[in-house]
Write a protein that holds these residues in place. Structure first.
Motif, PDB file in Angstrom:
ATOM      1  N   LEU A 116      -6.081   8.661   6.445  1.00  0.00           N
ATOM      2  CA  LEU A 116      -6.654   7.726   5.472  1.00  0.00           C
ATOM      3  C   LEU A 116      -6.903   6.362   6.108  1.00  0.00           C
ATOM      4  CD1 LEU A 116      -4.059   9.063   3.157  1.00  0.00           C
ATOM      5  CD2 LEU A 116      -6.368   8.882   2.284  1.00  0.00           C
ATOM      6  N   ALA A 117      -7.853   5.631   5.524  1.00  0.00           N
ATOM      7  CA  ALA A 117      -8.180   4.305   6.052  1.00  0.00           C
ATOM      8  C   ALA A 117      -8.616   3.400   4.910  1.00  0.00           C
ATOM      9  CB  ALA A 117      -9.286   4.401   7.097  1.00  0.00           C
ATOM     10  N   THR A 118      -8.374   2.114   5.086  1.00  0.00           N
ATOM     11  CA  THR A 118      -8.830   1.088   4.158  1.00  0.00           C
ATOM     12  C   THR A 118      -8.765  -0.263   4.865  1.00  0.00           C
ATOM     13  OG1 THR A 118      -8.584   0.205   1.915  1.00  0.00           O
ATOM     14  CG2 THR A 118      -6.554   0.575   3.144  1.00  0.00           C
ATOM     15  N   THR A 119      -9.217  -1.281   4.177  1.00  0.00           N
ATOM     16  CA  THR A 119      -9.042  -2.650   4.645  1.00  0.00           C
ATOM     17  C   THR A 119      -8.224  -3.368   3.601  1.00  0.00           C
ATOM     18  OG1 THR A 119     -11.151  -2.632   5.828  1.00  0.00           O
ATOM     19  CG2 THR A 119     -10.214  -4.781   5.338  1.00  0.00           C
ATOM     20  N   LEU A 120      -7.175  -4.019   4.051  1.00  0.00           N
ATOM     21  CA  LEU A 120      -6.280  -4.759   3.160  1.00  0.00           C
ATOM     22  C   LEU A 120      -6.484  -6.255   3.325  1.00  0.00           C
ATOM     23  CD1 LEU A 120      -2.855  -2.932   3.607  1.00  0.00           C
ATOM     24  CD2 LEU A 120      -4.475  -2.702   1.731  1.00  0.00           C
ATOM     25  N   GLY A 121      -6.354  -6.975   2.231  1.00  0.00           N
ATOM     26  CA  GLY A 121      -6.375  -8.428   2.263  1.00  0.00           C
ATOM     27  C   GLY A 121      -5.099  -8.977   1.687  1.00  0.00           C
ATOM     28  N   LYS A 122      -4.905 -10.254   1.874  1.00  0.00           N
ATOM     29  CA  LYS A 122      -3.726 -10.913   1.328  1.00  0.00           C
ATOM     30  C   LYS A 122      -4.177 -12.258   0.759  1.00  0.00           C
ATOM     31  CE  LYS A 122       0.947 -12.276   2.557  1.00  0.00           C
ATOM     32  NZ  LYS A 122       1.950 -12.319   3.652  1.00  0.00           N
ATOM     33  N   ASP A 123      -4.020 -12.405  -0.566  1.00  0.00           N
ATOM     34  CA  ASP A 123      -4.390 -13.667  -1.197  1.00  0.00           C
ATOM     35  C   ASP A 123      -3.400 -14.748  -0.782  1.00  0.00           C
ATOM     36  OD1 ASP A 123      -6.534 -12.495  -2.511  1.00  0.00           O
ATOM     37  OD2 ASP A 123      -5.261 -11.845  -4.166  1.00  0.00           O
ATOM     38  N   THR A 124      -3.943 -15.912  -0.492  1.00  0.00           N
ATOM     39  CA  THR A 124      -3.052 -17.008  -0.077  1.00  0.00           C
ATOM     40  C   THR A 124      -2.984 -18.089  -1.136  1.00  0.00           C
ATOM     41  OG1 THR A 124      -4.925 -18.024   1.082  1.00  0.00           O
ATOM     42  CG2 THR A 124      -3.404 -16.641   2.364  1.00  0.00           C
ATOM     43  N   LEU A 177       0.843  -1.201   0.000  1.00  0.00           N
ATOM     44  CA  LEU A 177       0.000   0.000   0.000  1.00  0.00           C
ATOM     45  C   LEU A 177       0.880   1.254   0.000  1.00  0.00           C
ATOM     46  CD1 LEU A 177      -2.755   1.416   0.216  1.00  0.00           C
ATOM     47  CD2 LEU A 177      -2.562   1.180   2.710  1.00  0.00           C
ATOM     48  N   ARG A 178       1.881   1.286   0.857  1.00  0.00           N
ATOM     49  CA  ARG A 178       2.799   2.431   0.916  1.00  0.00           C
ATOM     50  C   ARG A 178       3.425   2.689  -0.448  1.00  0.00           C
ATOM     51  NH1 ARG A 178       7.635   0.526   3.523  1.00  0.00           N
ATOM     52  NH2 ARG A 178       7.965  -0.169   1.402  1.00  0.00           N
ATOM     53  N   ASP A 179       3.950   1.639  -1.079  1.00  0.00           N
ATOM     54  CA  ASP A 179       4.604   1.794  -2.382  1.00  0.00           C
ATOM     55  C   ASP A 179       3.636   2.290  -3.449  1.00  0.00           C
ATOM     56  OD1 ASP A 179       6.895   0.894  -1.128  1.00  0.00           O
ATOM     57  OD2 ASP A 179       6.880  -1.085  -2.101  1.00  0.00           O
ATOM     58  N   ALA A 180       2.409   1.762  -3.438  1.00  0.00           N
ATOM     59  CA  ALA A 180       1.410   2.155  -4.438  1.00  0.00           C
ATOM     60  C   ALA A 180       0.985   3.613  -4.252  1.00  0.00           C
ATOM     61  CB  ALA A 180       0.202   1.227  -4.365  1.00  0.00           C
ATOM     62  N   VAL A 181       0.790   4.031  -3.015  1.00  0.00           N
ATOM     63  CA  VAL A 181       0.395   5.421  -2.746  1.00  0.00           C
ATOM     64  C   VAL A 181       1.520   6.375  -3.152  1.00  0.00           C
ATOM     65  CG1 VAL A 181      -0.098   7.071  -0.891  1.00  0.00           C
ATOM     66  CG2 VAL A 181      -1.314   4.889  -0.987  1.00  0.00           C
ATOM     67  N   LEU A 182       2.755   6.032  -2.797  1.00  0.00           N
ATOM     68  CA  LEU A 182       3.886   6.882  -3.193  1.00  0.00           C
ATOM     69  C   LEU A 182       3.988   6.993  -4.711  1.00  0.00           C
ATOM     70  CD1 LEU A 182       6.601   5.791  -0.620  1.00  0.00           C
ATOM     71  CD2 LEU A 182       5.554   8.057  -0.822  1.00  0.00           C
ATOM     72  N   ALA A 183       3.758   5.898  -5.422  1.00  0.00           N
ATOM     73  CA  ALA A 183       3.824   5.924  -6.891  1.00  0.00           C
ATOM     74  C   ALA A 183       2.776   6.872  -7.467  1.00  0.00           C
ATOM     75  CB  ALA A 183       3.652   4.519  -7.455  1.00  0.00           C
ATOM     76  N   ILE A 184       1.564   6.846  -6.910  1.00  0.00           N
ATOM     77  CA  ILE A 184       0.501   7.743  -7.381  1.00  0.00           C
ATOM     78  C   ILE A 184       0.887   9.201  -7.140  1.00  0.00           C
ATOM     79  CG2 ILE A 184      -1.870   8.522  -6.917  1.00  0.00           C
ATOM     80  CD1 ILE A 184      -2.522   5.520  -6.323  1.00  0.00           C
ATOM     81  N   LEU A 185       1.358   9.496  -5.948  1.00  0.00           N
ATOM     82  CA  LEU A 185       1.703  10.880  -5.608  1.00  0.00           C
ATOM     83  C   LEU A 185       2.874  11.385  -6.432  1.00  0.00           C
ATOM     84  CD1 LEU A 185       1.385  10.765  -1.710  1.00  0.00           C
ATOM     85  CD2 LEU A 185      -0.350  11.405  -3.394  1.00  0.00           C
ATOM     86  N   ARG A 186       3.881  10.545  -6.622  1.00  0.00           N
ATOM     87  CA  ARG A 186       5.074  10.965  -7.364  1.00  0.00           C
ATOM     88  C   ARG A 186       4.816  11.144  -8.856  1.00  0.00           C
ATOM     89  NH1 ARG A 186       8.997   6.902  -3.976  1.00  0.00           N
ATOM     90  NH2 ARG A 186       9.464   8.377  -2.295  1.00  0.00           N
ATOM     91  N   ALA A 187       3.782  10.525  -9.373  1.00  0.00           N
ATOM     92  CA  ALA A 187       3.497  10.595 -10.809  1.00  0.00           C
ATOM     93  C   ALA A 187       2.631  11.794 -11.193  1.00  0.00           C
ATOM     94  CB  ALA A 187       2.812   9.305 -11.260  1.00  0.00           C
ATOM     95  N   THR A 196      -7.246   4.283  -7.867  1.00  0.00           N
ATOM     96  CA  THR A 196      -7.141   3.151  -6.954  1.00  0.00           C
ATOM     97  C   THR A 196      -5.703   2.656  -6.935  1.00  0.00           C
ATOM     98  OG1 THR A 196      -9.421   2.494  -7.429  1.00  0.00           O
ATOM     99  CG2 THR A 196      -7.978   0.820  -6.460  1.00  0.00           C
ATOM    100  N   PRO A 197      -5.080   2.619  -5.757  1.00  0.00           N
ATOM    101  CA  PRO A 197      -3.710   2.110  -5.694  1.00  0.00           C
ATOM    102  C   PRO A 197      -3.622   0.673  -6.196  1.00  0.00           C
ATOM    103  CG  PRO A 197      -4.304   3.204  -3.641  1.00  0.00           C
ATOM    104  CD  PRO A 197      -5.556   3.072  -4.455  1.00  0.00           C
ATOM    105  N   SER A 198      -2.639   0.406  -7.021  1.00  0.00           N
ATOM    106  CA  SER A 198      -2.406  -0.932  -7.560  1.00  0.00           C
ATOM    107  C   SER A 198      -1.361  -1.616  -6.689  1.00  0.00           C
ATOM    108  CB  SER A 198      -1.926  -0.810  -9.005  1.00  0.00           C
ATOM    109  OG  SER A 198      -1.668  -2.079  -9.539  1.00  0.00           O
ATOM    110  N   LEU A 199      -1.802  -2.556  -5.884  1.00  0.00           N
ATOM    111  CA  LEU A 199      -0.924  -3.218  -4.920  1.00  0.00           C
ATOM    112  C   LEU A 199      -0.237  -4.433  -5.520  1.00  0.00           C
ATOM    113  CD1 LEU A 199      -2.665  -1.374  -3.155  1.00  0.00           C
ATOM    114  CD2 LEU A 199      -2.723  -3.173  -1.467  1.00  0.00           C
ATOM    115  N   ALA A 200       1.008  -4.632  -5.125  1.00  0.00           N
ATOM    116  CA  ALA A 200       1.756  -5.810  -5.569  1.00  0.00           C
ATOM    117  C   ALA A 200       1.159  -7.050  -4.910  1.00  0.00           C
ATOM    118  CB  ALA A 200       3.231  -5.667  -5.198  1.00  0.00           C
ATOM    119  N   PRO A 201       0.955  -8.125  -5.694  1.00  0.00           N
ATOM    120  CA  PRO A 201       0.419  -9.356  -5.120  1.00  0.00           C
ATOM    121  C   PRO A 201       1.378  -9.912  -4.067  1.00  0.00           C
ATOM    122  CG  PRO A 201       0.389  -9.424  -7.522  1.00  0.00           C
ATOM    123  CD  PRO A 201       1.152  -8.198  -7.115  1.00  0.00           C
TER     124      PRO A 201
END
Length: 136
Positions: free
Chosen positions: A128-136, A7-17, A94-99
């Motif tokens: 900011l707030a969200t709910t994160l999941g992790k595919d297994t 999430l951190r990496d995706a948000v930074l990418a959006i802001l920096r772009a 929408t932030p694009s998160l790494a799998p």
């Protein structure tokens, strides 16, 4: 990679772009505050994650974090303009998160707070707030 780091990496990418945000803070979008960083700038604050109350034994987490926008001088308007742009960007993109990480709920700006003290640089915090999941 932990979902919170994704999430951190995706948000930074959006802001920096974003060119509009760059016109406000230049290339000073950081993961954390740096000693000697000169305003204006944007940085991510602490990320807090806890098991979601809806399903405490799952791989889902309720996540809150803050983004800080600092302006130069004593005028608060540029800090508010930067914070408003950050909020717009994260609402529009929408932030694009790494799998295997995934957003389970949309990213929500829950509050904007003016943290400016007298004769200090203007800083506005976006909570900011969200709910994160992790595919297994």
């Amino acid at each position: 990679m932990a979902p919170e780091n994704a999430l951190r990496d995706a948000v930074l990418a959006i802001l920096r772009a974003d060119g509009v945000l760059a016109s406000i803070v230049g290339d000073r979008v950081r993961d954390q505050p740096e000693s000697g960083l000169v305003a204006p700038y944007v940085y991510l604050g602490r990320i807090e994650s806890r098991p979601t109350s809806a399903c405490p034994n799952s791989t889902m987490s309720d996540v809150t974090f803050a983004i800080y926008v600092a302006a130069e001088g004593l005028d608060r308007a540029p800090a508010w303009n930067g914070a408003d742009r950050v909020r717009e960007l994260l609402h529009e993109t929408t932030p694009s998160l790494a799998p295997p990480a995934r957003l389970s709920t949309e990213l929500r700006a829950e509050r904007l707070v003016d943290l400016t003290d007298t004769l200090a640089i203007p800083i506005v915090m976006i909570g900011l707030a969200t709910t994160l999941g992790k595919d297994t």
